[in-house]
Structure formats: structure tokens, C-alpha cells
Design an enzyme around this catalytic site. Structure first.
Site, mmCIF file in Angstrom:
data_model
loop_
_atom_site.group_PDB
_atom_site.id
_atom_site.type_symbol
_atom_site.label_atom_id
_atom_site.label_comp_id
_atom_site.label_asym_id
_atom_site.label_seq_id
_atom_site.Cartn_x
_atom_site.Cartn_y
_atom_site.Cartn_z
ATOM 1 N N ARG A 22 0.822 -1.220 0.000
ATOM 2 C CA ARG A 22 0.000 0.000 0.000
ATOM 3 C C ARG A 22 0.856 1.270 0.000
ATOM 4 O O ARG A 22 0.593 2.176 -0.793
ATOM 5 C CB ARG A 22 -0.986 -0.023 1.171
ATOM 6 C CG ARG A 22 -2.142 -1.011 0.953
ATOM 7 C CD ARG A 22 -3.072 -1.046 2.131
ATOM 8 N NE ARG A 22 -2.342 -1.407 3.345
ATOM 9 C CZ ARG A 22 -2.821 -1.282 4.565
ATOM 10 N NH1 ARG A 22 -4.015 -0.758 4.755
ATOM 11 N NH2 ARG A 22 -2.099 -1.646 5.604
ATOM 12 N N ASN A 37 -6.492 -2.510 1.822
ATOM 13 C CA ASN A 37 -6.407 -3.966 1.924
ATOM 14 C C ASN A 37 -7.809 -4.486 2.112
ATOM 15 O O ASN A 37 -8.599 -3.881 2.831
ATOM 16 C CB ASN A 37 -5.662 -4.366 3.210
ATOM 17 C CG ASN A 37 -4.168 -4.424 3.002
ATOM 18 O OD1 ASN A 37 -3.691 -4.323 1.886
ATOM 19 N ND2 ASN A 37 -3.452 -4.600 4.092
#
Ligand SMILES: [Fe+3]
Ligand SMILES: [Mg+2]
Ligand SMILES: [Zn+2]
Ligand SMILES: [Zn+2]
EC number: 6.2.-.-
Lengths: 758, 329
Positions: free
Chosen positions: A15, A33
């Protein structure tokens, strides 16, 4: 644009990487996520969006792997700027990464007196640190790890929140102010005052045996150069002759110990940081290294300090130098590191458990308060071309492999030795780390826990269960029980079929393939003990083209522990039964001679491994297997990497059955064990080559998959592969999974999928 | 030699042989059944068919074995055996001399045990349809007041007590059958255990369970009880009595004494606080002189029987599906 990314994308700095990329390209949106993987929403100019997709693959963080990246059509919410959205707990279909050894950036900080994490044993970042071993469930997020109980301090929180920091969303992020800490206790559990690392080193230097809590479990540790300490450790572990692994500070410190090739060195320094089995240097260049680390073997297991805690011990031993020079220079400290598992039981992972079970073993325990959620043994890799994984644990597990045959989600429970399990879901197979031998209750319980844990971690609801044919394995009984409980079909897969299927699965081979399984023992369809099989695999089934001539096993499984019994069986088959007593003067040899004459408790086996045992004992190399495969390993060591093809006797091939007795007949009176070992390997390779080539010609197939524990013999493996390839045969071996029984679960899953598809 | 079923003279001959050997008031009445009354208490009945090769072995023969086996089955309920029946199936051509020897040995065993054989039957089958001689015996006994034994009564914390060394019978039979010679001769442990049991239940009426580990050996018996009671067991190899010559023979042959048959041993489960008293009572009896505690019952949802080995490991002592299949890979 909305992207849905599947693969190894959680807990690997994915990320933050997406965030950075979006910033660079001036894209708005968010990344999150979820159980499915990672969702990315992007708004911006079309060329930048395209560039993003390109760079996503090109600049992927080192630990990440993308299985699939799909553009999903969905209405976009207008966004300004780019942000990371908190995790949503949905169905977990994504992967959890393996643990990674401490990275160079973190090492620089660890040894920098000016850094706030100077000598902090739990330093990590998005590129390194514990993963699988601290993860309770997915998605991989701090509250679902054993770091949940540590509240980030201001400084750590800032790093965690700052997209440009290399600890941005590093879940195990911590420092001395807020994170886990070390404690050294004595064998009575009393805290030892002073700096734990300093005291640990002092204890090791005076010859103490310590239990040290690492990443996947506890190790028993002592000074490898202190013979008395090594001897004491061996006695306490009741490990007669089993080799110990050694940890040294760096690559340079290995030079005097082992023959280090570049590929192995790189593997040792990789984030997986396994134990590598490497050829030993000649004795004279091995300074004071304790005798008895690996008696009678020409290879030694070595590893490098993979956790910051290990690094600090070597840093201390080097005198806490302020310049980095020591990191590339040979260091004198060498440590025996052996997993702390009392007599074949699972590795100890818990502090209380360690105190209860190890206090009697050790002089002290170096503990920490970061819980290990998933036990993970060190991985072991044997050097070679290509290298072979011997045990899959920390750094390599859990293993996520593509699984070709389509089918329902299922669970495969593996074998009895070196058990591992495999979950199949869609096109993927998830293979657990090494679980162990199912001969004790704790390992059986660990297997059950692993089933639960893996199912939770990968959100799999099995619609079938696969197992071995052997009815007396705990894994088989558990499979029966689970299949009944879940009301799903049970698929029993023949041992050697599974061995070869595992190789086919790894290499995504379909269609007819020849399989050569050279193994210890696995139960055959006819109820007898197989282990030297030439198979033809096609679809869900297989055909047994041939087998090795069978040997009587005087005393059943006892014969596998006492190779001299196999030697007796060979003498008997050679018509020299009357020589058994004099040539093999071990307790019971007259009885064994008689058992062979009468066929009393002498189950026949076509096992290949037993021929190695028998020849090793005939050559006087090894009469008792104090640990598994000792005889075969000693025989290989003796051959010192050389096959002697001189006078290789033609094997007798009849109806596809390969009779190795003529080879043995030629060696039985060999006075020089070295030449005997070299001639055996040479003749065996030629015999196997002919056997396979005959099948190649008869079937017109040109692909051969090799499986079974005997292929851990590097000399056999490499010579046979080379010769087969020279014949134009395509040869396949397990690369990700060990060729021994640890690979059975994947093979079972592969066969079960095909069978259920019919 | 025994001839076909027709021979009336032969039937009489055999009848006469039995009558003379087993002689007791019930048989003397020459009825097709025995009639008797039993002392008060719960009645126990057990039956067992004995098929063994060789018929004669060190420490006994099929005759004495068929008496001991059934007496012990009755006794394992805590009962005192009172009456036995015997049924013979003879193969045509079986030597009369051997039959006489078997019958006499049976009679001696019954007499020594104090349990009369009160009714019986003989059939002769064609040559090739039997294996010399098969003997079925049935026993009846009475359980004393206050005694109630059963596998389901075993509790966590119970001590596990064994009456003596294991493996003698199975190894003795195999040695003879296979013509194996060991330094010290190994004899079967075939013996009646009801007197020992009587002493045990007198001292510890609250005993939970008794079992004789015959076929499949101690390992199988412990697993059966673990399943029945829903418990686990933990035993210690160091405490497990095995005669040195039996241990050596097992080692040579590749047998595990835990799985070898016994014919004169029992395993007892009793509350921990009674185990010393029970052991003392057993050791005071000639058939329990080597009694010892081998382990205890533990809570375990898996019902594992585990053994702490001499090397400190803890291995599962599994139950097996049939014979022991090789498994070392
Ligand atoms: Fe195998
Ligand atoms: Mg019985
Ligand atoms: Zn790092
Ligand atoms: Zn902090």
C-alpha cells in the site's frame, strides 16, 4: 479506474508503494487492503493511469508478488488527493508473506549509535521483519498480529502514518520505548540483571547452553568452538549423531568452514535466510570448530544472523564497532543453533512453555515478549544445481503455488514423516510450513492446529479431504474424521503417486509423464511396501510400469533403523546367508539369518532407500541409522562427489523390474569403502538410466519427473539428471517443495483435484 | 487315531477319556446339561474359542490355555469363576495320545484353579477341515457385592497397574513355531488370575477396571479402554516390565513387546489413593509378585495412549489396523 490486485500483496509494503506511485503520477484516489487482496481506486489523466499499471509491476516491492491485477468497472467516488483506507475485514483470499530477514537499511540503523533504534533487537520495516509467525488472521493488519498489544509511541506512530517513511504501515513497527523487549533469565527463571545481550554473549563464551527465542521458535544455542559445550548439548538433546547447524556473522566468516558458491551465498543473504547445507572444507582449514557437529558427513548446515537479535550477539562479540568494516570481515564467534524441540516434538514457541520444558536442558533463556503465533522451523536448503529445499519453514512458508487442475477447495493432510498440509482454493495451493513426524501427540495436535489456522488464514472451506493410503498414519485418521464431520469425500492417494504428482504440480505438467520415485517406504495399492517405482502418470491415475526387485526387511521397520539387517538380507539374496553371522557380528545376527531363511517377519519392499542402507552396511560405513537416512548420507559423503562407472554391471531388467542385486554382487567383497561407494553410485545411475530409457522408448514419452527422499542424494540426483538429459529426456524435480514426504500434501491435492473432476 | 464321526466306539472312547479326566458330580450324572445353583451376586459369563499352533508350548498347551483364558475373562469382571464348559472340534486323524495329553492338562488346570468343567461336547470334522484340535470354553462366575468393573468406569487420574512382565506368551509361541533358540528359554505366562483378582477386589473394592492384555498386547488393551472411557493414558517405558530375554527376542525379531500377546497378566485401573494398597495386595500374591505401576490416566480429547521413552521422548502407542505395516519412509 478501479484495480483489484490479488497475490502476495499484504504485509509487504504494497500500500505505501501504491501511495508513493500515485503521488508521483499525480493521481487521486485511495488504496485499501481487503480479504480479497488490495483494492485501488485511481482518478487522473489516462497516460498517467496507464503508466501506473506499468510501474505497478515493474517497481513492485521485493517481498510482493502479483498473481492477478484486474481493472474493474465501477462508478468512482470523486476524491481529492490520495489516501490509504483502513482495512475492511472481508473474506480473506489474499496471502500472508513469509518472514523476512533483517534488511540492510535496518542493519545500518541497528549499528548506528546515533540512531534511536541503536541496538534495538526488534527493529524492522516494510521490507523486513516477522510476518507469518505473528499473524493471527487476515487481513494482515496490526490488530490481527501479536503486535496488537504494543501501543505505538509518538515517534513510531509518525513513521507508521507517514507515506514517505520506510516504515509507513509496517505492522510490526516498534522501538525501545514502545515495543517488545528482551529478558535474560537463568534456568530457575530468575531475571539476570544487566544488558541481556552482553550477558548472553558472556554466558555463551563460558560454554553455557542457552535457549534463545527467535522468529519462529526457540533455539538451543552454544559456542560451536567449544567441544565440551557441543557435547553437552548433544547429550541433552539425545541426538546421537544428528548434525547441528552453525550460525556465523557474515559471508566472510563462512569461508573457512564450507565451500561457498555465489548462488548459495546469495541465498544465505536473501530475505528467506535458510540453513544451507554446503560441502565442508577440509579439516585442517577448519580452525577450532568443535568435533562432532556433523560427524561422518561431508556437508555442514550454516546460516547467517537473520533476526536483529542474532545480529546484536555478533555485534557484541565484535566489540560494538563504530565503523561497518566488521560486517564484511571474518568474525570469530560461531554458534551452534539447533531448534529447541524436546525429542522430535514441535518447536517450543512460548515463554512459559520454554521455562517449563527447557529449564532442565539449558543454563539460561533469552526471552522476549513478542508472542510467536505460528511456529516455524528454520528452512533448510541443500546446495546444488539446482539447489533442493530439504525443509520448508521460516522465510519460505507459507508457500503459495499455482495449482493447475480446476476443482473444489480441498484439504490434503500429507504423510507421516515430515508432515505438511496443503489447502487448495481456486488456482492456488497453500502449503503449510514443516509440521513434523506424527509419532508424538504434540506434533499430532500441531497438525490439527495447523489445519484450523491455515483454514482461517486463507478462508478455505474444504469440499474434499485427501490423505495417504496408509491406514495407521494420524494424518489418515484425521482425514477420515474430518471428511466424516464435514460430510465431504475422502480421497486416498498412493504415496509415490503423490510424490510424482507434487513435481508435476510445481512444473504445471499435464498429460502423460513418466515418474521415477526413489524413496523409503510408502504403502502400495497391493498392501506391500513400495519405494522404488517407475510410474506412468496420466490424468487422475497412474500405471506402475516397473519396480525395484524387492528386498526382505528382517524385523520390518527395525530394519530401516538398522542397515546391517538390510546388508544381511542382501547376503541372503546372494546365497551367502551363512556369512551373515561372521560378516555382520551385531546382536541378533544369528536370529536375523534364520528369519531370512524362514521368511519370518520379513515383509518385502521395493524401496530404493533400503538398497543404500544395505550397501552402506556391507561396506562397513553405517550399521545403525541413529537418525533418518544416516547410512545413505554417509555413503554419499564417502563417495566424495564421484561416481565410478568402471565395470558398472549391467542390471537385470525383466518385465520392467530392475534387479540391483548384480550391482551389489560386484561390491560385496570390495575392501575399499570409498571405491565401493563410488562404484555403487556409478552403477546405480547407469542402471536407473537404462530403466528410464527403456520406458521412454516403450512409451514414447520424453518427460520424466523425479520424486522421493532418495533424490536428496546430490550425487545421485545430479549425475542421473545429467545423463538423462544427455539422452534428450526432459527431467523435472521439486524446486519449491522438498522431494521427501514434505511434498506429499501438494501431490495429494493435485491428484484429488483430478479425481474429483472426473 | 481319531476316526470319522460315525464310529460309535470312538465316541465312547473320547467320552470316557473326558469323564475320567474332568471327573466331577455334574459330569457323573451324564446329562446333556449341568444343573447347579449359584451363590448370590451378579452372574458373569464369558466364552472363548482357542485355536493355537503349536498345540504344546513351553509353559502350557492348548488345554491349559483354554481353561486359563476363559477363567481370566470371567475374572476380569471382578468375578469368582464357578463353572466351565468345554467344546472340542477334532480333526479326523488327530492322535489320541495327544488328545489325552491335552485333556489331562485341561483337567489339571481346572483342578488347580478350583473351577470344574461341568458340561462338554465333541465333534470330529473331516481331515483337512480343522487344524488338529480347537477348544471352546465357556465360564460362569459371580461378582462379589459392591464390586463393579468396566472400561467406562476408568477416570482421569487413575493409576495403571500391570501384574507382571509382558510379552512372554507371544514370544514363547513364536520361538517354538519358528524354531528359534534364545540363550534363555522363554515360557508362556499362561496362568489363571482369579485368585489374584479375588485378593485385589477384597482390598480395593472400588477398583475401576481390569483387563487381560491378550491378543494385540498391552498397547491394544490400553487403546480400547482409552476409547471406551474417553480418556488418554500416559505410561513410562522405564516402568514397563519386560523380561530381558523377551526384550532381546523382540529386538531381534523386530517386534514391539507392547503389541505381543499375554495369557497370564492383567492391567488394573484404580483411583490414585488406592494404588499403594492394591500394589501391596498384588505383590503379596504369587501371581502378582512383579506388579508395578506403569502410568496414569490423563484427560485427552484425542484419547492418545502415550509412552515416555527411555530417551525422554513421548511417543504415541497407537492402535493398529490389523498387522503392523512398515512405514519408515
Ligand atoms: Fe516418501
Ligand atoms: Mg479372552
Ligand atoms: Zn528493514
Ligand atoms: Zn516506538
Amino acid at each position: 479506474m478501479h484495480l483489484s490486485v490479488l497475490g502476495l500483496v499484504q504485509g509487504v509494503g504494497f500500500r505505501p508503494f501504491v501511495y508513493g506511485l500515485a503521488q508521483r503520477l499525480g493521481l487521486d484516489g485511495w488504496v485499501a487492503n481487503d480479504g480479497e487482496g488490495v483494492q485501488i481506486e485511481l482518478e487522473g489523466e489516462l497516460p498517467n493511469l496507464q503508466r501506473f499499471q506499468q510501474l505497478l509491476h515493474q517497481e513492485l516491492p521485493p517481498l510482493a508478488l502479483i498473481d492477478r491485477c484486474e481493472v474493474v468497472e465501477r462508478p468512482l467516488q470523486p476524491e481529492r488527493g490520495f489516501r490509504i483506507v483502513q482495512s475492511r475485514a472481508t473474506e480473506a483470499n489474499t496471502s500472508v508473506a513469509a518472514d523476512a530477514a533483517v534488511c540492510p537499511d535496518c542493519l545500518n540503523e541497528l549499528f548506528d549509535p546515533a540512531n534511536r533504534r541503536y541496538r534495538y533487537p526488534f527493529i524492522n520495516c516494510t521490507n523486513c521483519g516477522p510476518r507469518y509467525t505473528i499473524t493471527r488472521r487476515l487481513p494482515y493488519d496490526r490488530p490481527y498480529t501479536s503486535m496488537a498489544e504494543f501501543q505505538l509511541c509518538g515517534g513510531c506512530q509518525q513513521e507508521y502514518d507517514n507515506p514517505s517513511d520506510r516504515r509507513f504501515h509496517a505492522q510490526p513497527n516498534a522501538c525501545a520505548r514502545c515495543g517488545p523487549e528482551l529478558t535474560l533469565v537463568d534456568s530457575a527463571g530468575e531475571t539476570v540483571e544487566g544488558d541481556p545481550i552482553e550477558s548472553t554473549l558472556r554466558a555463551l563464551r563460558r560454554g553455557d547452553i542457552l535457549a534463545i527465542k527467535g522468529i519462529g521458535g526457540f533455539h538451543l544455542v552454544c559456542d560451536a568452538d567449544n567441544s565440551a559445550a557441543v557435547e553437552r548439548l548433544r547429550k541433552r538433546k539425545a541426538r546421537d549423531a544428528k548434525p547441528f547447524a552453525v550460525m556465523v556473522a557474515n559471508r566472510a566468516s563462512l569461508e573457512s568452514l564450507v565451500e561457498l558458491d555465489e548462488a548459495s551465498a546469495r541465498r544465505l543473504e536473501s530475505s528467506a535466510a535458510p540453513i544451507m547445507l554446503l560441502p565442508r572444507r577440509q579439516r585442517d582449514s577448519t580452525r577450532l570448530l568443535a568435533e562432532g557437529l556433523a560427524p561422518g558427513l561431508d556437508s555442514l548446515g550454516v546460516m547467517l544472523p537473520y533476526s536483529p537479535l542474532h545480529q546484536l550477539i555478533f555485534f557484541e562479540a565484535a566489540g560494538r564497532p563504530t565503523d561497518a568494516g566488521w560486517r564484511s570481515e571474518p568474525q570469530s564467534l560461531r554458534l551452534v543453533m539447533t531448534s529447541a524441540n524436546p525429542a522430535g516434538e514441535p518447536l517450543v514457541i512460548d515463554n512459559a512453555e520454554a521455562l517449563a520444558q527447557l529449564a532442565g536442558f539449558v543454563d539460561g533463556l533469552l526471552l522476549h515478549n513478542r508472542a510467536i503465533d505460528c511456529r516455524c522451523d528454520d528452512s533448510v536448503v541443500q546446495a546444488g544445481t539446482p539447489p533442493m529445499v530439504v525443509r520448508r519453514g521460516r522465510g519460505l512458508a507459507p508457500q503459495i503455488l499455482p495449482l493447475i487442475p480446476e476443482g473444489p477447495p480441498l484439504l490434503a493432510l500429507g504423510g507421516w514423516f515430515k508432515n505438511s498440509i496443503c489447502l487448495a482454493k481456486q488456482q492456488r495451493a497453500y502449503v503449510s510450513p514443516h509440521i513434523g513426524d506424527l509419532n508424538n501427540a504434540n506434533t499430532c495436535r500441531f497438525l490439527e492446529q495447523s489445519v484450523e489456522h491455515m483454514r482461517r488464514l486463507f478462508a478455505v472451506t474444504p469440499e474434499a479431504v485427501a490423505c495417504d493410503l496408509h491406514p495407521d498414519f494420524f494424518s489418515t485418521r484425521l482425514a477420515q474424521q474430518l471428511a466424516e464431520q464435514w460430510r465431504v469425500p475422502l480421497v486416498a492417494v498412493q504415496h509415490h503417486h503423490a510424490h510424482i504428482a507434487a513435481v508435476m504440480s510445481e512444473h504445471r505438467l499435464s498429460g502423460p509423464v513418466l515418474g521415477l520415485a526413489l524413496d523409503g517406504i510408502g504403502l502400495g495399492e497391493d498392501g506391500s511396501a513400495w519405494g522404488g517405482e517407475l510410474l506412468l502418470l496420466e490424468g487422475a491415475g497412474y500405471q506402475r510400469l516397473g519396480q525395484l526387485r524387492s528386498l526382505p526387511l528382517p524385523g520390518g521397520d527395525r530394519a530401516a533403523r538398522e542397515p546391517w539387517r538390510i546388508a544381511a538380507a542382501l547376503l541372503h539374496l546372494l546365497g551367502r546367508n551363512q556369512e551373515i553371522e561372521s560378516r555382520l557380528p551385531y546382536p541378533g545376527s544369528p536370529v536375523v539369518a534364520q528369519m531370512l531363511r524362514q521368511g519370518l517377519n520379513c515383509p518385502p519392499t521395493s524401496s530404493a532407500g533400503r538398497w543404500f542402507d544395505g550397501v552402506a552396511a556391507l561396506l562397513g560405513v553405517c550399521a545403525y541409522n541413529q537418525f533418518e537416512a544416516r547410512a545413505a548420507m554417509s555413503l554419499e559423503s564417502l563417495a566424495a562427489g564421484r561416481c565410478d562407472f568402471q565395470g558398472a554391471h549391467l542390471p537385470a531388467l525383466e518385465n520392467g523390474q530392475l534387479d540391483l542385486l548384480p550391482l551389489v554382487s560386484a561390491l560385496v567383497d570390495e575392501a575399499d569403502p570409498v571405491r565401493g561407494a563410488q562404484r555403487f553410485h556409478g552403477a546405480l545411475v547407469i542402471a536407473l538410466e537404462q530403466w528410464v530409457m527403456e520406458a521412454v522408448q516403450a512409451t514414447g514419452l520424453e518427460r520424466v519427473a523425479l520424486g522421493g527422499g532418495c533424490f536428496l542424494n546430490r550425487l545421485l540426483r545430479e549425475t542421473l539428471c545429467q545423463r538423462l538429459r544427455q539422452n534428450g529426456v526432459k527431467v523435472y524435480l521439486g524446486e519449491q517443495l522438498p522431494c521427501n514426504d514434505a511434498g506429499l500434501s501438494l501431490g495429494q491435492a493435485w491428484v484429488a483435484r483430478q479425481r474429483l473432476a472426473r | 487315531m481319531i476316526h470319522g464321526s460315525g464310529g460309535k466306539a470312538m465316541a465312547q472312547l473320547i467320552e470316557g477319556l473326558f469323564l475320567k479326566a474332568f471327573d466331577n458330580p455334574y459330569l457323573r450324572q451324564q446329562n446333556d446339561q449341568a444343573a447347579f445353583s449359584l451363590p448370590p451376586g451378579r452372574v458373569v459369563m464369558a466364552t472363548d474359542s482357542h485355536v493355537i499352533s503349536p498345540l504344546f508350548f513351553p509353559g502350557g498347551d492348548i488345554g491349559s490355555l483354554s481353561v486359563h483364558g476363559t477363567i481370566n475373562d470371567v475374572a476380569m469382571a471382578g468375578a469368582r469363576p464357578t463353572h466351565l464348559s468345554a467344546g472340542f472340534i477334532l480333526e479326523e486323524g488327530f492322535p489320541l495320545r495327544e488328545l489325552k495329553r491335552i485333556v489331562e492338562s485341561m483337567a489339571a488346570a481346572a483342578k488347580e484353579a478350583g473351577v470344574p468343567i461341568v458340561t462338554g461336547d465333541t465333534k470330529v470334522v473331516e481331515r483337512g477341515k480343522g487344524d488338529g484340535v480347537f477348544i471352546n470354553t465357556t465360564g460362569i462366575g459371580v461378582v462379589p457385592e459392591g464390586v463393579e468393573l468396566g472400561g467406562d468406569r476408568v477416570r482421569v487420574g487413575d493409576h495403571i497397574i500391570l501384574s507382571g512382565p509382558i510379552g512372554d506368551h507371544g514370544v514363547a509361541i513364536m520361538s517354538l513355531r519358528e524354531n528359534l533358540t534364545f540363550e534363555t528359554a522363554i515360557e508362556s505366562d499362561s496362568q489363571p488370575l482369579h485368585d489374584l483378582v479375588a485378593d485385589m477386589v477384597k482390598v480395593v473394592p472400588g477398583l475401576h477396571c481390569l483387563r487381560d492384555p491378550t491378543r494385540g498386547g498391552l498397547a491394544t488393551t490400553l487403546n480400547e479402554i482409552a476409547q471406551q472411557a474417553g480418556v488418554g493414558m500416559q505410561i513410562q517405558e522405564a516402568n514397563l516390565p519386560v523380561r530381558p530375554q523377551v526384550a532381546a527376542a523382540c529386538e531381534f525379531l523386530g517386534l514391539d513387546p507392547l503389541y505381543v500377546a499375554n495369557e497370564g497378566k492383567l492391567v488394573a485401573f484404580c483411583p490414585a489413593d488406592c494404588s499403594e494398597a492394591l500394589l501391596a495386595a498384588m505383590r503379596a500374591h504369587p501371581r502378582g509378585g512383579e506388579a508395578c505401576r506403569i502410568g496414569e490416566v490423563v484427560a485427552d480429547p484425542h484419547r492418545f495412549v502415550q509412552m515416555q521413552t527411555r530417551f525422554g521422548g513421548n511417543r504415541i502407542v497407537d492402535w493398529l489396523n490389523g498387522e503392523q505395516l512398515p512405514r519408515i519412509c
